[in-house]
Design a protein around this motif. Sequence first.
Motif, PDB file in Angstrom:
ATOM      1  N   PRO B  38       0.800  -1.236   0.000  1.00 14.20           N
ATOM      2  CA  PRO B  38       0.000   0.000   0.000  1.00 14.20           C
ATOM      3  C   PRO B  38       0.826   1.275   0.000  1.00 14.20           C
ATOM      4  N   PRO B  41       2.748   3.918  -3.724  1.00 14.35           N
ATOM      5  CA  PRO B  41       2.484   5.226  -4.351  1.00 14.35           C
ATOM      6  C   PRO B  41       3.099   6.384  -3.557  1.00 14.35           C
ATOM      7  N   ARG B  46       3.336   8.876  -7.788  1.00 12.58           N
ATOM      8  CA  ARG B  46       2.113   8.528  -8.498  1.00 12.58           C
ATOM      9  C   ARG B  46       1.849   9.456  -9.672  1.00 12.58           C
ATOM     10  N   GLY B  94      -7.195  -4.559  -1.004  1.00 10.56           N
ATOM     11  CA  GLY B  94      -6.573  -3.284  -1.357  1.00 10.56           C
ATOM     12  C   GLY B  94      -7.581  -2.153  -1.424  1.00 10.56           C
ATOM     13  N   ASP B  95      -7.079  -0.924  -1.247  1.00  8.61           N
ATOM     14  CA  ASP B  95      -7.952   0.229  -1.475  1.00  8.61           C
ATOM     15  C   ASP B  95      -7.933   0.549  -2.974  1.00  8.61           C
ATOM     16  N   GLU B  97      -6.427   2.719  -4.755  1.00  3.53           N
ATOM     17  CA  GLU B  97      -5.082   2.925  -5.298  1.00  3.53           C
ATOM     18  C   GLU B  97      -4.333   1.602  -5.469  1.00  3.53           C
ATOM     19  N   GLU B  98      -4.408   0.746  -4.464  1.00  4.36           N
ATOM     20  CA  GLU B  98      -3.700  -0.535  -4.542  1.00  4.36           C
ATOM     21  C   GLU B  98      -4.247  -1.406  -5.672  1.00  4.36           C
ATOM     22  N   ARG B  99      -5.561  -1.411  -5.807  1.00  4.77           N
ATOM     23  CA  ARG B  99      -6.167  -2.217  -6.874  1.00  4.77           C
ATOM     24  C   ARG B  99      -5.743  -1.694  -8.248  1.00  4.77           C
ATOM     25  N   VAL B 129     -11.481   3.789 -12.845  1.00  2.00           N
ATOM     26  CA  VAL B 129     -10.009   3.690 -12.779  1.00  2.00           C
ATOM     27  C   VAL B 129      -9.530   2.238 -12.855  1.00  2.00           C
TER      28      VAL B 129
END
Lengths: 293, 273
Positions: B38, B41, B46, B94-95, B97-99, B129
């Motif tokens: 996590p 980024p 990012r 994951g959140d 961003e992680e996904r 996204v």
Amino acid sequence: MLIFEPHIHMFSRITDDYERLALAGVRGVLEPAFWLGQNRTSVGTFVDYFETLIGWERHRAQQFGIHHFCTMGLNPREANDDRVNKDVLAILPRYCEKDSCVGVGEIGLDDQTKTEEKFMAEQLELAKRHDLPVLVHTPHRDKKKGFERCIAIVKEQNFPMQKLLLDHGNEETIKITRDLGCWSGFSIYPNTKMDPARMVAIVLEYGVERFVINSAADWGVSDPMMVPRTVVKLEQAGVPRSKIEQLVWKNPIGFFAQSGRISEQMLQQPARANLRETFDGNSVLRGQDPDRV
Amino acid sequence: MSRMHEQLATLLGPAAAGADAEFAKVLADRSHLPVVFPGLPRRLGRNHLGGGRTRVGDATIDLDAFRPCDLAAADLLIRCEASDDELFDLYQHGDIEERTMLLRALHVLPVGPITVRMFGEAQRTNMLVHVEAALCDGDLFARTVGQPGFEPDVANRVLLKLAFLDLPLARCLFAERHANPGLSTMLQDLATEREAAGRAVWRDTWRMIGLAPTAGSAARLVGGLEHGDDGVRAAAAEGLLALGRKDLFAFAEERLPREPRADIRAILQRCLA
């Protein structure tokens, strides 16, 4: 005036609350992981709860232009529950690294048991490992003694005072904490804890240095508008605008900015509210036309 | 794998040292993978890398859409030989961003059962996204077609997601090679449904059906030449050119003097050449 609400349990609130908060100038909220009113029976329910805090709840806040952050932790009440306490500690490291997690909390003491103390100490170590500040829940019963015990545990663990926020304080506890170098939180409630008038008196006497105020609104009788209401009372009492801004915006952001994951700059613009975007196929719209909301 | 690592390190530039440090943490304790992931980024950046299309191993990716954390994630997962279960665990817990990062990293990882599984996840979600991360700015879709579990019918449904979310076909590199009559039928049915509801239709529908016509495609292409939307007319002209039916070129000839857009006129002229 922009507001950062540093302790609110939106998991337990409705979308109207988000709308009212946004209209009152609340740009960001901090949701500490907490007790849900009854004990959970397995670690899986904590996983789901933590993932709601970094997932759906963030999305829900964003739909109203509000940035959502959280702290992760095992709350003191369930620290006493051997069905979950050790397993929750084991899963916390991965959640402490999530982007929107800006601290460990709420941890601390409630019944002030030895088990609570043990898990509070372990979570202070967790915070050190992840370089995160800590939000400490202090007991509602026998508060003064609870404050003193929390401070003693923090000192035993050599946890840095500037990364400590002792929450749910009042006129009595401020006398204990003001010279420690830690931060003090005041939860403004409709009936219990603090109220806006008492908070005004504290600000007039002590100023706003390392103070934050919050509504701690949850599933009980509480009011998410308590920070904006207190801002009005402070203005009426003649507290300079710069001081009020420090109390409700700069201070809470500054405290959690010690995580390196939140800054005033990030909050300059409202969160991107795209009502057409869903989260895992779910939206807050319930069939309404996004252009009319 | 080491060649892939070298290539990724070159693309990562100054962030490569950071990626090495993250790998070292996982190497020291394998259970740290979900803890390290996590933070990529935040630690590695990012912002988009930039630099356009490039080859990485077997993959073609567009660096204008990839970020240092995406490539660092790929590097980390390759070097620690993450299992399919570990990859799925990272996605599942994951959140957003992680996904996103994981789906981007898949472009560079070897194509296999996890790729198919993750396309299934991307298809089920409506997170723009995530659909973009899986389907766009690389040739992952094109390289996955034909894998067990990713037969043409399954692939059609995944590609249809572009139409649902109005993502340009051109961003799903080489996806036009997957044009087939079954997909054309799906796209035309969706177009009819959208038109009945007064909603916009995916412009690339006209482009795709020209490549693999089915019943009704010719009429839709001819009609597209008179559409009020420039993008639809351009796609219809391209579709008609791909279809190559000389008996329909009279419609292109009829449209040509009235077409205001030079780029579309050029396509119509190619039909008549």
